[in-house]
Scaffold this active site. Structure first.
Site, PDB file in Angstrom:
ATOM      1  N   GLY A 175       8.324  74.156  54.461  1.00 23.89           N
ATOM      2  CA  GLY A 175       8.050  72.787  54.890  1.00 23.89           C
ATOM      3  C   GLY A 175       9.313  72.080  55.350  1.00 23.89           C
ATOM      4  N   GLY A 176       9.296  70.773  55.210  1.00 28.59           N
ATOM      5  CA  GLY A 176      10.430  69.966  55.661  1.00 28.59           C
ATOM      6  C   GLY A 176      11.727  70.322  54.960  1.00 28.59           C
ATOM      7  N   GLY A 410      31.339  78.586  87.483  1.00 30.81           N
ATOM      8  CA  GLY A 410      31.148  77.586  86.431  1.00 30.81           C
ATOM      9  C   GLY A 410      31.476  78.141  85.059  1.00 30.81           C
ATOM     10  N   ALA A 411      31.246  79.443  84.900  1.00 31.21           N
ATOM     11  CA  ALA A 411      31.510  80.039  83.592  1.00 31.21           C
ATOM     12  C   ALA A 411      33.014  80.117  83.323  1.00 31.21           C
ATOM     13  CB  ALA A 411      30.877  81.411  83.512  1.00 31.21           C
TER      14      ALA A 411
HETATM   15  C1  HXC Z   1       4.600  72.296  42.952  1.00 31.71           C
HETATM   16  C2  HXC Z   1       4.863  74.557  43.181  1.00 31.71           C
HETATM   17  C3  HXC Z   1       5.173  74.396  44.540  1.00 31.71           C
HETATM   18  C4  HXC Z   1       5.202  73.085  45.063  1.00 31.71           C
HETATM   19  C5  HXC Z   1       5.247  76.483  44.068  1.00 31.71           C
HETATM   20  N1  HXC Z   1       4.911  75.856  42.944  1.00 31.71           N
HETATM   21  N2  HXC Z   1       5.409  75.606  45.059  1.00 31.71           N
HETATM   22  N3  HXC Z   1       4.569  73.505  42.411  1.00 31.71           N
HETATM   23  N4  HXC Z   1       4.911  72.059  44.233  1.00 31.71           N
HETATM   24  N5  HXC Z   1       5.509  72.861  46.349  1.00 31.71           N
HETATM   25  C6  HXC Z   1       4.668  76.449  41.636  1.00 31.71           C
HETATM   26  C7  HXC Z   1       3.424  77.312  41.619  1.00 31.71           C
HETATM   27  O1  HXC Z   1       2.287  76.519  41.347  1.00 31.71           O
HETATM   28  C8  HXC Z   1       3.734  78.244  40.465  1.00 31.71           C
HETATM   29  O2  HXC Z   1       3.535  77.551  39.256  1.00 31.71           O
HETATM   30  C9  HXC Z   1       5.226  78.449  40.592  1.00 31.71           C
HETATM   31  O3  HXC Z   1       5.709  77.347  41.368  1.00 31.71           O
HETATM   32  C10 HXC Z   1       5.601  79.721  41.318  1.00 31.71           C
HETATM   33  O4  HXC Z   1       4.839  79.779  42.521  1.00 31.71           O
HETATM   34  P1  HXC Z   1       4.029  81.076  42.959  1.00 31.71           P
HETATM   35  O5  HXC Z   1       3.100  80.652  44.047  1.00 31.71           O
HETATM   36  O6  HXC Z   1       3.438  81.740  41.761  1.00 31.71           O
HETATM   37  O7  HXC Z   1       5.189  81.993  43.508  1.00 31.71           O
HETATM   38  P2  HXC Z   1       5.178  82.989  44.739  1.00 31.71           P
HETATM   39  O8  HXC Z   1       3.946  83.843  44.712  1.00 31.71           O
HETATM   40  O9  HXC Z   1       6.493  83.670  44.712  1.00 31.71           O
HETATM   41  O10 HXC Z   1       5.082  82.078  46.055  1.00 31.71           O
HETATM   42  C11 HXC Z   1       6.114  81.163  46.374  1.00 31.71           C
HETATM   43  C12 HXC Z   1       5.657  80.229  47.504  1.00 31.71           C
HETATM   44  C13 HXC Z   1       4.311  79.569  47.120  1.00 31.71           C
HETATM   45  C14 HXC Z   1       5.532  81.036  48.795  1.00 31.71           C
HETATM   46  C15 HXC Z   1       6.766  79.208  47.704  1.00 31.71           C
HETATM   47  O11 HXC Z   1       4.434  79.020  45.823  1.00 31.71           O
HETATM   48  C16 HXC Z   1       3.928  78.481  48.048  1.00 31.71           C
HETATM   49  O12 HXC Z   1       3.416  78.746  49.147  1.00 31.71           O
HETATM   50  N6  HXC Z   1       4.088  77.256  47.597  1.00 31.71           N
HETATM   51  C17 HXC Z   1       3.678  76.078  48.333  1.00 31.71           C
HETATM   52  C18 HXC Z   1       4.607  75.859  49.500  1.00 31.71           C
HETATM   53  C19 HXC Z   1       4.301  74.569  50.158  1.00 31.71           C
HETATM   54  O13 HXC Z   1       3.295  74.449  50.883  1.00 31.71           O
HETATM   55  N7  HXC Z   1       5.122  73.570  49.832  1.00 31.71           N
HETATM   56  C20 HXC Z   1       4.939  72.227  50.307  1.00 31.71           C
HETATM   57  C21 HXC Z   1       5.518  72.238  51.679  1.00 31.71           C
HETATM   58  S1  HXC Z   1       5.432  70.695  52.376  1.00 31.71           S
HETATM   59  P3  HXC Z   1       3.053  78.295  37.918  1.00 31.71           P
HETATM   60  O14 HXC Z   1       2.882  77.179  36.947  1.00 31.71           O
HETATM   61  O15 HXC Z   1       1.798  78.998  38.290  1.00 31.71           O
HETATM   62  O16 HXC Z   1       4.153  79.224  37.588  1.00 31.71           O
HETATM   63  C22 HXC Z   1       6.946  70.140  52.165  1.00 31.71           C
HETATM   64  C23 HXC Z   1       7.099  68.828  52.813  1.00 31.71           C
HETATM   65  C24 HXC Z   1       8.514  68.418  52.758  1.00 31.71           C
HETATM   66  O17 HXC Z   1       7.772  70.679  51.583  1.00 31.71           O
HETATM   67  C25 HXC Z   1       8.703  67.431  53.813  1.00 31.71           C
HETATM   68  C26 HXC Z   1      10.094  66.928  53.835  1.00 31.71           C
HETATM   69  C27 HXC Z   1      10.311  66.121  55.042  1.00 31.71           C
END
Ligand code: HXC
Length: 520
Positions: A175-176, A410-411
């Site tokens: 994400g961001g 130019g380069a």
């Molecule tokens: C809260 C999160 C989390 C998140 C992971 N976890 N991402 N909790 N917020 N963003 C937690 C999971 O629930 C899990 O908790 C633990 O972290 C480990 O995650 P897993 O999924 O079991 O690990 P893995 O299989 O290795 O996968 C990792 C991952 C996946 C690829 C990062 O977790 C994922 O896709 N997460 C979401 C990514 C996402 O969409 N993030 C938001 C993006 S938007 P438990 O309790 O089960 O251990 C964003 C906007 C920012 O970031 C904008 C800024 C401008």
């Protein structure tokens, strides 16, 4: 004095609390991290910093969010370890996200800990090193996480050019969250365990019906080779961290300082007769410019940046006579060293970094021109190529240019020519400085004569030879003062060391303004 029971109990309590914090997200989560061939946040900090130099800040910080039961969860450090330490005796601020704690996700408290380190680094004028391993914005915390990112991006941008900022991507960055590293100076990724993307494979499938793996979408190789987002590709955490330590050795702590001087046993006046024969006299024959670089730098060392991206230009750090230099060199081995969009972007960003941090520039020129064609024109080669002219002109650090062979059109100008502000332009006797290559030039100027000649081939050959005699050498340019000296290649190292030593105290005052408007 005798210890009271009350004092003992409080100390035991402190130790117990600290022990809990040091256990990260628990043994099973730490094991899972290790199984993925990833270190924990604290192991990474230990590898990065000099032994026993780490001073931690905010180990006891907890989230104050109550959404989705966050207040009932035990989230030690709120998922990020922050502090200050030294690398080769020089202070740095550091933060390492802890994937074992809610996936290293960034909530408000987590963000504020990072912000504290960024502010500290800026005020103390020391580099800031980020080790990222995170699922992105902590979804449960909503706007508080988003605003946390905003605070971080703001500081990344405001610190840019004041202190070096390096990001190591050692796990997911989703994400961001990718935009903080993108604003920093250098991104180091691991080959198998790191990813960067603004939306993951699931969203890509949903929106575009494209099937793609995490690695194909945003793995270390993709970002080093194709997108150019990352500058270094490391096998694993250890190599990534060693790369960050090496990289820092070429740069100062902040923009007011000079890079560290490193004494060398390699004599600055070392001659190398082989340099006379490394460049083929046939201007169409390739060679590896890195062979030249290795012969002129201290101990033959060169830390290449963006090695896999736009290989038609080579950029990286080295030392000559103990002084850090940033080298920019056309690579005849790839696409004859032509300048295209990616090469222009790659070199421009590197040059700007060097200029921010007082690192002199050495430009090695062997360039046939800017890349022609619709793909490049429609992709904006004019806009991108202009960056190179802009950044060389803007740079006030010492600039030394060595023309090895071709310097056309130019380069020629774009590769730090005299009138983009090169302080010293040297050329090999094999240099060819002209508007274009001799055969192309003869075809244009003498098109009618060649067409009407009794023997067009002979007429063409005669005119080509004539143009070659006139311009395929460095002497016309030297007569005009566009080249300061023509040197025997065996003396290259000595001549460059002398040039940089002479320019060591260069100080150029910039015209008053807020800032320029670089073509982006
Ligand atoms: C809260 C999160 C989390 C998140 C992971 N976890 N991402 N909790 N917020 N963003 C937690 C999971 O629930 C899990 O908790 C633990 O972290 C480990 O995650 P897993 O999924 O079991 O690990 P893995 O299989 O290795 O996968 C990792 C991952 C996946 C690829 C990062 O977790 C994922 O896709 N997460 C979401 C990514 C996402 O969409 N993030 C938001 C993006 S938007 P438990 O309790 O089960 O251990 C964003 C906007 C920012 O970031 C904008 C800024 C401008």
């Amino acid at each position: 004095m005798e210890e009271t029971t009350e004092a003992r109990t409080k100390l035991d309590d402190l130790q117990e609390r600290r022990a809990t914090i040091l256990r990260h997200g628990g043994d099973d989560k730490v094991d899972a991290q290790h199984e993925k061939n990833k270190k924990t946040a604290r192991e990474r900090i230990d590898l990065l910093l000099d032994k026993d130099s780490f001073v931690e800040y905010g180990a006891f910080v907890k989230t104050r969010s109550t959404y989705y039961g966050l207040d009932k969860m035990d989230l030690p450090t709120d998922g990020v370890v922050t502090g200050v330490g030294t690398i080769n005796g020089r202070r740095v601020a550091v933060y390492a996200q802890d994937f074992t704690i809610l996936g290293g996700s960034l909530g408000e408290a987590h963000a504020l800990k990072i912000v504290k380190m960024q502010d500290f680094a800026l005020q103390a004028r020391i580099p800031c090193i980020a080790m990222l391993d995170s699922g992105g914005a902590r979804i449960q915390e909503g706007i508080d996480s988003l605003d946390g990112y905003g605070r971080i991006f703001f500081r990344n941008s405001r610190s840019s050019g004041t202190i070096p900022q390096i990001s190591l991507i050692l796990g997911p960055t989703a994400g961001g969250a990718v935009y903080s590293p993108a604003i920093t100076d250098f991104i180091i990724m691991t080959r198998k365990t790191s990813t960067m993307y603004i939306t993951g494979p699931a969203v890509v499938k949903d929106v575009l019906s494209e099937e793609v793996t995490h690695e194909q979408l945003g793995g270390g190789l993709v970002h080093n080779q194709r997108s150019g987002v990352a500058h270094f590709l490391a096998a694993d955490d250890e190599e990534a961290i060693a790369t960050a330590r090496d990289l820092l050795s070429y740069m100062p702590q902040n923009f007011t300082e000079a890079p560290p001087f490193e004494t060398t046993s390699d004599p600055a006046d070392r001659e190398d007769p082989d340099l006379r024969n490394l460049i083929p006299s046939d201007a169409n024959k390739p060679y590896d410019v890195k062979d030249i670089i290795a012969r002129i730098t201290d101990g033959g060392e060169f830390m290449e940046v963006h090695r896999l991206f736009a290989p038609n230009i080579v950029v990286g750090f080295a030392r000559i006579g103990g002084r850090s230099v940033g080298i920019i060199a056309n690579q005849a081995k790839f696409m004859a060293g032509v300048l295209d969009i990616n090469a222009s972007d790659k070199a421009s960003r590197f040059i700007r970094f060097c200029d921010c941090f007082n690192i002199p520039l050495l430009t090695l020129v062997d360039v046939p021109g800017y890349m022609p064609g619709t793909a490049q024109e429609h992709g904006g080669i004019i806009r991108h190529g202009a960056k190179l002219l802009y950044v060389y002109s803007e740079a006030t650090v010492p600039k030394v240019t060595l023309i090895l062979r071709k310097a056309y059109g130019g380069a020629y100008l774009g590769m730090c020519s005299k009138y983009l502000g090169a302080d010293m332009v040297l050329a090999y006797p094999s240099a060819e400085i002209a508007v274009m290559g001799a055969s192309g030039a003869a075809e244009v100027i003498f098109a009618r004569e060649i067409k009407n000649a009794e023997d067009p081939q002979a007429a063409r050959a005669k005119r080509i030879q004539e143009y070659k005699d006139q311009f395929s050498n460095p002497y016309r340019a030297a007569e005009r003062g566009s080249v300061d000296d023509i040197i025997d290649p065996k003396d290259t190292r000595r001549k460059l060391a002398q040039a940089f030593a002479a320019l060591a105290t260069k100080h150029e005052i910039y015209p008053e303004k807020r800032h320029g408007n670089i073509p982006l």
